[in-house]
Design a protein around this motif. Structure first.
Motif: not given
Length: 705
Positions: A519, A512, A537, A461, A515, A464, A541, A468
């Motif tokens: 994920g 990236y 999500t 989170n 993530v 992210c 991305f 973001k």
């Protein structure tokens, strides 16, 4: 008679003397007339040249000031020449009386033209002087405004740097906010001065050369860019300060909540526990109170973690760091005190229980613990945090209940020694101890697994959110790259910015990829709803990441294309100028006097004329490229490029004409050589013929011819 003859002779001599004096005076008048006419023409020619040269303002303010000084000097000289003009008119009147009618008409016409021209030039010079003086005053006003704004920007940029430094101190955030608001108001106020600066430059630009307009516009652009950069940085800093202020408020609120709980815990722990000899009811009541306190510790541990996390990200000042450290120490001290006292009370309470009661209590606890350990792990962060809290409660309960096991084992060993049970009972007690150790290990492992999952969720989170915000910032930056027409300098700056952002994307690839990995790992361990959110999500991305990279590639292609076109155009100009330079070096050489050298030079000139024809396509191509560049670059840059092309064309035409003239001169020289050669041949033929005649006839002599 002789006397009459003498008298006539004397009269004639007097008339000759008078005529001689008259002619001498007339010659003097003509000489003075021509001298004054030349002087007037010279001053008027200088004035005409100056008026032609100083139509538009070029260079800088010092150049304009020198132009005004020169024009005033010419104005003074022209006014002084009025006396010379009057004297010229007087001389012309005298000469008209002694000249022929045609000469009289010429003199009258010349003087009239000089008077008219002198008057016109005087009026034009006065008007031009006044005009340039007004322009100089406007330029001085512009420079004064420009200097004030630059000095103000230097001061405000320094102030902004100081604001960045003091914002690291959380106690000075309100002060920094007020100064930022004041700086923002100052920016709004100075915008009116910039508008006045633009109006002043617009008035100046009406009388400026394209290159001067370009220079003054570029200076304004620099100010505008500095203003925009300062305003953008200030807005971003104010947003950061507001966020830090809100975060600090959240920190203080959460800190006070935890502090309030610790105050309550301290008030609970300050009471003395019942002694071992106290009755069972008092021990149970106090044990229940302490167990409730431990449950509250477990429930509030999330709030303590939140306080620590906020403090870590906020970069607290020294005072708040000490407060937070003391809060954690106090939490740990009270928690350990409550746990130890619960354990002691649990042990004291077992005195009032028999063996079977202790076993029933233990089996009930084991069944409940087993139920908690066999519960399936949840697939989302909120439920996992709840399970982690239950694990910590279970761990606390296991710590406080452990005395029951020790009491059961102690009582069992006493029963074995007393012979109340079989010796095999010792084996059962050992199995009970091993069961407890296994359960403790499983509880520890379960807590570690849940902690790892919650840590992965929280890291996912957090990454992210960071990614973001970073992507949104880059998308906002990419929007500034969209343009129809821009300056050359700005396009070069944008190319560098694109390269920088591409490098930042490469550096961000690690985050990236992390993530994506987190994920994909969490999707396998998440429930359906959470897995769907993670997929959305990651998909979002992926879309924004690839879109940003594609946009970057498009912008880079567009910027590189525009820059390449400009470089190609400049390269063509340089190539043609270098070629013209070589032509000029040839044309500056003297015309040869030797026949062979004349022929070689003529062939070279004709080759150069052919080269002019061949190179003309390249020159015409420059015009086409200029039209294409007009769609990409601002007027200031195009004015400079157009000026270079105009000067190139001027050189081209001059050198082309000079090449033709040189070729004509060489051809004429060769023709003279050819004509001379023919005459020499005729002479030689005649000499040969005469020699033969003389040699063949002895009666002929050279003197006869």
């Amino acid at each position: 008679s002789l006397s009459t003859l003498y008298k006539n002779w004397e009269e004639l001599e007097n008339q000759i003397k008078q005529l001689e004096n008259s002619l001498t005076d007339t010659v003097d008048h003509w000489s003075s007339y021509n001298t004054n006419l030349v002087s007037l023409n010279q001053i008027m020619t200088q004035t005409e040249y100056a008026l032609d040269q100083y139509i538009l303002i070029g260079g800088d303010m010092d150049t304009l000031e020198s132009q005004v000084v020169k024009l005033k000097a010419l104005q003074s000289d022209l006014n002084s020449s009025s006396t010379c003009l009057e004297y010229l008119s007087s001389l012309a009147s005298q000469l008209r009386h002694v000249c022929e009618p045609t000469v009289q008409i010429d003199i009258q016409k010349t003087v009239s033209n000089v008077q008219t021209k002198h008057k016109q030039l005087s009026n034009d010079l006065d008007a031009r002087c006044n005009h340039l003086e007004q322009c100089l005053n406007k330029w001085q006003d512009f420079e004064s405004q420009y200097s004030r704004i630059c000095d103000w920007l230097d001061l405000e940029e320094s102030l902004y740097a100081d604001l960045i430094n003091i914002s690291h101190d959380t106690h000075r955030i309100p002060e920094s906010q007020k100064k930022c608001q004041k700086l923002q108001q100052d920016l709004d106020n100075v915008q009116a001065q910039i508008s006045e600066l633009y109006r002043a430059s617009d008035h100046l630009a009406q009388n400026m050369t394209p290159s001067a307009i370009s220079i003054i516009t570029s200076r304004q652009t620099i100010i505008e860019q500095r203003m925009l950069t300062l305003r953008k940085n200030l807005s971003k800093h104010m947003a950061t300060l507001t966020e830090d202020m809100n975060t600090l408020g959240t920190f203080n609120k959460a800190f006070e909540t935890v502090k309030k709980f610790l105050d309550y815990s301290s008030s609970t722990l300050i009471s003395n526990d019942p002694a071992m000899a106290a009755n069972e009811e008092a021990l149970q009541s106090r044990l229940f109170q302490l167990k409730q306190l431990l449950l509250m510790f477990s429930a509030n541990s999330v709030k303590l973690d939140a306080v620590n996390d906020i403090g870590y990200h906020l970069a607290l000042d020294e005072v708040n760091v000490i407060r937070l450290r003391e809060l954690n120490h106090e939490w740990q001290r009270q928690y350990e005190d409550a746990s130890d006292r619960t354990r002691i009370l649990q042990s004291n309470l077992l005195i009032y229980r028999d063996f079977i009661s202790k076993c029933d209590m233990w089996m009930t606890f084991l069944a409940q613990t087993e139920l908690n350990l066999t519960t399936e792990l949840k697939g989302n962060l909120d439920d996992l945090l709840d399970q982690l809290q239950k694990c910590e409660q279970c761990e606390s309960e296991m710590y406080s209940r452990e005395p029951i096991l020790h009491a059961i084992i102690s009582d069992g060993e006493k029963m074995i020694k007393a012979g109340e049970v079989e010796k095999e009972f010792h084996q059962k007690l050992h199995l009970l101890s091993e069961q407890w150790q296994s359960m403790s290990k499983r509880a520890y492992q379960r807590k570690a697994i849940i902690k790892k999952l919650t840590s992965q969720w929280q890291q996912f989170n957090e990454l992210c959110q960071q990614l973001k915000v970073w992507l949104q910032d880059k998308e906002d930056v990419l929007k500034t790259f969209e343009y129809d027409i821009n300056s050359l300098q700005m396009i070069m700056n944008l190319r560098e910015s694109v390269q920088t952002i591409k490098h930042e994307f490469k550096l961000q690839e690690t985050t990236y990829q992390k993530v994506l990995d987190l994920g994909n790992t969490l999707i396998q361990k998440s429930d359906k709803a959470a897995a769907e959110r993670i997929k959305n999500t990651l998909s979002d991305f992926d879309h924004h990441w690839n879109k940003a990279l594609t946009t970057l590639d498009d912008h880079q292609s567009q910027l590189d294309g525009a820059h390449q076109q400009w470089l190609e155009c400049e390269g063509d100009i340089e190539n043609i100028l270098d070629w013209l330079k070589s032509i000029r070096s040839i044309l500056h050489k003297d015309i040869p006097t030797v026949y062979d050298a004349l022929q070689i030079d003529l062939y070279r000139c004709r080759d150069n004329i052919t080269d002019f024809m061949n190179m003309d396509d390249k020159r015409q191509c420059l015009q086409a490229k200029e039209k294409q560049l007009c769609r990409l670059f601002q007027t200031e840059d195009m004015n400079l490029l157009h000026e270079r092309i105009r000067l190139l064309n001027k050189q081209w035409e001059e050198l082309h004409l000079q090449t033709h003239l040189r070729a004509q001169k060489l051809a004429d020289a060769l023709f003279r050589w050819t004509n001379f050669d023919e005459h020499v041949k005729l002479l030689m033929n005649w000499i040969d013929s005469m020699t033969m005649k003389i040699e063949s006839n002895q009666d002929m002599h050279v003197e006869d011819y």
